[in-house]
Scaffold this active site. Structure first.
Site, short mmCIF file in Angstrom:
data_model
loop_
_atom_site.label_atom_id
_atom_site.label_comp_id
_atom_site.label_asym_id
_atom_site.label_seq_id
_atom_site.Cartn_x
_atom_site.Cartn_y
_atom_site.Cartn_z
N LEU A 1 0.89 -1.16 0.00
CA LEU A 1 0.00 0.00 0.00
C LEU A 1 0.93 1.21 0.00
O LEU A 1 2.00 1.17 0.62
CB LEU A 1 -0.88 0.02 1.26
CG LEU A 1 -1.96 -1.07 1.37
CD1 LEU A 1 -2.70 -0.96 2.70
CD2 LEU A 1 -2.95 -0.99 0.22
N ASP A 2 0.51 2.29 -0.67
CA ASP A 2 1.35 3.49 -0.69
C ASP A 2 1.54 3.98 0.74
O ASP A 2 0.75 3.69 1.63
CB ASP A 2 0.67 4.61 -1.49
CG ASP A 2 0.46 4.22 -2.94
OD1 ASP A 2 1.20 3.34 -3.43
OD2 ASP A 2 -0.44 4.79 -3.57
N ARG A 3 2.57 4.79 0.92
CA ARG A 3 2.86 5.31 2.26
C ARG A 3 1.65 6.02 2.87
O ARG A 3 1.34 5.86 4.05
CB ARG A 3 4.03 6.30 2.16
CG ARG A 3 4.47 6.87 3.49
CD ARG A 3 5.24 8.13 3.23
NE ARG A 3 6.44 7.80 2.46
CZ ARG A 3 7.58 7.44 3.01
NH1 ARG A 3 7.67 7.37 4.31
NH2 ARG A 3 8.61 7.17 2.27
#
Ligand code: URA
Length: 235
Positions: free
Chosen positions: A100-102
Site C-alpha cells: 500500500l502506498d505510504r
C-alpha cells in the site's frame, strides 16, 4: 530439522547465539540436556530453553491496519516499516503481501507464507480488493462508467473492469467504494486521475475473503483465525 535452526527460526537468537546457549547446556530435548547444535529435532519433540518450551510455528498470518506514514516493506534503514509493527519471534521471515502506498491506510496481510502470497498477487488470479476512497469533488456518471469499464493508464496499460459504489457525491468531495481485481502501481489513484478527479484519502477494506477487522485501530494487528486462513487459501 537441526536444533540450532529450530531455535533460531523461533527467534530465540541468531544462529551463533543459540549455538552458545546449546553449548552451555541451557537447552533440553524431552527433558534431557542437549549440547549438540546439529541434533535433529523430530515432530512432537519437546524443546525447552531454560525450562521454557519453544514451540515451532511454521507459518504466521496477521492482518494489520496499516496507518499512513509507514512503508510497505520488510526492513528499511531510515523508516518504520509495516513489519516493524509486528511483534513476532519470526519477524525476520515476515513480509507484507503486496504494497500500500505510504499515505494509504487499511488492510495488509503480513505473513511468511510465500506460496500464499504468490497466489494472492498473481495477476491471473484476479483477487478482488475493496478500497474506500475520498475524492476531491463530485463524481459524474461518465466518470463512473469510465472507471468501471477499464482505463488506459499509460500507453498499452489498461486496467481490468472495476466496480464502483458511490456512497456520497457532492461538489466539494465524494466518497466511493471501488473493487479492483489487480494491483498495478498506484492503481486506484491513477484510475481516478485518468478521469480528472483526485484521490484525497484511500483505505483498503478487504482483499479476497479477508476483511479488515473493524475492532482494529490504526497500527494494530491480530493473528488471522483458522477460518480466515482456510478461506484466504481458497481464494
Ligand atoms: N491503489 C493506490 O493508488 N494506492 C494504494 O496504496 C493501493 C491501491
Amino acid at each position: 530439522m537441526r536444533l540450532d535452526k529450530y531455535l533460531a527460526d523461533m527467534g530465540v537468537g541468531t544462529r551463533s547465539e543459540v549455538k552458545r546457549l546449546i553449548r552451555k547446556g541451557f537447552v533440553t530435548i524431552e527433558g534431557t540436556i542437549c549440547k549438540k547444535a546439529e541434533e535433529q529435532i523430530k515432530d512432537g519433540d519437546l524443546v525447552e530453553v531454560e525450562k521454557s518450551p519453544i514451540v515451532y510455528v511454521e507459518q504466521e498470518y496477521y492482518m494489520l491496519y496499516k496507518p499512513a506514514g509507514v512503508l510497505s516493506a520488510t526492513r528499511d534503514r531510515n523508516e518504520r516499516t509495516v513489519v516493524d509493527l509486528i511483534e513476532s519471534r519470526r519477524r525476520k521471515d515476515l513480509f507484507p503481501v503486496g504494497r500500500l502506498d505510504r499515505d494509504t491506510e487499511g488492510l495488509l496481510l503480513i505473513t511468511n507464507d510465500g506460496e500464499l502470497a504468490h497466489r494472492l498477487l498473481s495477476p491471473k488470479k484476479h483477487v478482488g480488493k475493496v478500497y474506500f476512497v475520498i475524492l476531491n469533488g463530485k463524481i459524474t456518471k461518465e466518470q463512473i462508467t469510465c472507471v468501471e469499464s477499464g482505463i488506459e493508464l499509460e500507453a498499452g496499460v489498461v486496467t481490468l473492469p472495476a466496480s464502483l459504489k458511490v456512497l456520497e457525491s457532492r461538489d466539494e468531495k465524494s466518497e466511493v467504494e471501488i473493487t479492483i481485481y489487480e494491483g498495478k502501481f498506484h492503481q486506484v489513484k491513477r484510475m481516478f486521475e485518468a478521469v480528472g478527479i483526485k484521490v484525497i484519502y484511500l483505505k483498503r477494506l478487504s482483499m479476497g475473503t479477508l476483511v479488515l477487522d473493524p475492532r482494529l485501530k490504526r497500527g494494530e494487528y491480530r493473528a488471522l483465525t483458522e477460518e480466515e486462513i482456510e478461506e484466504i487459501k481458497r481464494n
